[in-house]
Design a protein around this motif. Sequence first.
Motif, PDB file in Angstrom:
ATOM      1  N   CYS A 261       0.836  -1.216   0.000  1.00 18.36           N
ATOM      2  CA  CYS A 261       0.000   0.000   0.000  1.00 18.36           C
ATOM      3  C   CYS A 261       0.861   1.253   0.000  1.00 18.36           C
ATOM      4  O   CYS A 261       0.556   2.240  -0.687  1.00 18.36           O
ATOM      5  CB  CYS A 261      -0.927  -0.007   1.210  1.00 18.36           C
ATOM      6  N   TYR A 262       1.944   1.225   0.770  1.00 26.88           N
ATOM      7  CA  TYR A 262       2.847   2.374   0.817  1.00 26.88           C
ATOM      8  C   TYR A 262       3.460   2.644  -0.559  1.00 26.88           C
ATOM      9  O   TYR A 262       3.472   3.789  -1.031  1.00 26.88           O
ATOM     10  CB  TYR A 262       3.947   2.121   1.839  1.00 26.88           C
ATOM     11  N   LEU A 263       3.967   1.596  -1.203  1.00 30.27           N
ATOM     12  CA  LEU A 263       4.592   1.776  -2.517  1.00 30.27           C
ATOM     13  C   LEU A 263       3.565   2.224  -3.546  1.00 30.27           C
ATOM     14  O   LEU A 263       3.867   3.048  -4.422  1.00 30.27           O
ATOM     15  CB  LEU A 263       5.261   0.467  -2.953  1.00 30.27           C
ATOM     16  N   HIS A 264       2.361   1.700  -3.445  1.00 30.27           N
ATOM     17  CA  HIS A 264       1.305   2.132  -4.364  1.00 30.27           C
ATOM     18  C   HIS A 264       0.936   3.587  -4.103  1.00 30.27           C
ATOM     19  O   HIS A 264       0.713   4.358  -5.041  1.00 30.27           O
ATOM     20  CB  HIS A 264       0.078   1.240  -4.204  1.00 30.27           C
ATOM     21  N   ALA A 265       0.891   3.958  -2.810  1.00 30.36           N
ATOM     22  CA  ALA A 265       0.546   5.338  -2.460  1.00 30.36           C
ATOM     23  C   ALA A 265       1.566   6.320  -3.000  1.00 30.36           C
ATOM     24  O   ALA A 265       1.215   7.437  -3.408  1.00 30.36           O
ATOM     25  CB  ALA A 265       0.438   5.472  -0.940  1.00 30.36           C
TER      26      ALA A 265
ATOM     27  N   ARG B 296       4.144  13.418   3.753  1.00 24.71           N
ATOM     28  CA  ARG B 296       3.845  12.986   5.114  1.00 24.71           C
ATOM     29  C   ARG B 296       2.845  11.843   5.154  1.00 24.71           C
ATOM     30  O   ARG B 296       2.978  10.930   5.975  1.00 24.71           O
ATOM     31  CB  ARG B 296       3.334  14.173   5.933  1.00 24.71           C
ATOM     32  N   LYS B 297       1.827  11.874   4.308  1.00 29.28           N
ATOM     33  CA  LYS B 297       0.842  10.784   4.311  1.00 29.28           C
ATOM     34  C   LYS B 297       1.507   9.441   4.025  1.00 29.28           C
ATOM     35  O   LYS B 297       1.260   8.455   4.714  1.00 29.28           O
ATOM     36  CB  LYS B 297      -0.246  11.059   3.271  1.00 29.28           C
ATOM     37  N   ALA B 298       2.332   9.413   3.003  1.00 28.57           N
ATOM     38  CA  ALA B 298       3.040   8.178   2.668  1.00 28.57           C
ATOM     39  C   ALA B 298       4.012   7.790   3.770  1.00 28.57           C
ATOM     40  O   ALA B 298       4.202   6.598   4.052  1.00 28.57           O
ATOM     41  CB  ALA B 298       3.778   8.348   1.337  1.00 28.57           C
ATOM     42  N   ALA B 299       4.627   8.782   4.423  1.00 31.27           N
ATOM     43  CA  ALA B 299       5.571   8.489   5.508  1.00 31.27           C
ATOM     44  C   ALA B 299       4.857   7.806   6.669  1.00 31.27           C
ATOM     45  O   ALA B 299       5.385   6.842   7.252  1.00 31.27           O
ATOM     46  CB  ALA B 299       6.239   9.782   5.978  1.00 31.27           C
TER      47      ALA B 299
END
Length: 368
Positions: A319-323, A332-335
Amino acid sequence: MTTLAATTNESLAQISNVLIYSAMAVYTLAFFAYIAEWTFGSRSKVARTAAALTAGEGAEKKAASAPAVTVKKAGGTAVLERPEVVVRSSGASRAEVPDGPGAHGGDEQGDLYGRIAVSLTVLGFLLSFGGVLTRALSVQRAPWGNMYEFNITFTTVAVGVYLALLAFRRNVRWMGLPLITAVLLDLGVAVTWLYTESDQLVPALHSYWLYIHVSTAILCGAVFYVAAVSTVLYLFRDSYENKLATGGKPGRFATSVMERLPAATSLDKFAYRINAAVFPLWTFTIIAGAIWAGDAWGRYWGWDPKETWSFITWIAYACYLHARATAGWKGRKAAYLALIAFGCWLFNYYGVNIFVSGSKHSYAGVDG
């Protein structure tokens, strides 16, 4: 039980313990050296980011204070308007914010402390590696059959990843202090609560997949940790840059620390690239574990707590990599999502083995 004791070389096991404690002592010295690097390094180059973010404001003030252009004419004096001056906005783009000079602040004294810290880190790594190796030789097997062995191997690999990055990148010494702090805490937990006598493996672990599956899991965790450190520092540096861009004045301590870190954009990209690079290996780790489960227990996947949390961790990082590739989910959201993913890995590492009962992975050597 007598047969197991006969196949254990107690002398090598004791040497392993001595080497691990010696590594902790050296890492403690490195910890203080890193603190000295941050504390006594010159502050002469501090506020580079502040200068970059307020350059436009200074130019505007200079333009406003410039005198009007005047010309004399035959009939008197004519006053012309002040010429237009094009200046950069006070809120510079993040791409224009320079990286800090590093933990030592760019001076010789701080650099000396930093070099001492790195030298001690290398020595601690060699001692720790020796402790892992002699632990393996004491029982003639891979040194990760329980949580204690997993911990000492994990910390050794984490320091090795840091030293490898240091060899290929010039400006990663800022990671030394948080890394050594976590390594000391992890080793303290290992020798205090997780210590297990050197012994043979339970039957389920007698497989060549132990070398493949567990070693890749350890490497992934070490790299995930490095990325998590960068992510946390990114959040602090990003807040610092935002405060400067909006006209705020951070405290002297915050300025001294934050200015020696890479720019927020650099930290963010660094963490993303590391997570993206290791994610395929984590995918392989889960697949290898499933194959091993098929050999050991006759089924590839049974939603065992360890299997479940490994998969949850995979989903979180996916999900992080897709985000990161989706508009609106950068910065910040991805962090925050990356830190949640690392939290899942930590729970899979500690929580499942210590707090979750009924797992087929209960051979980790932790009671309760």
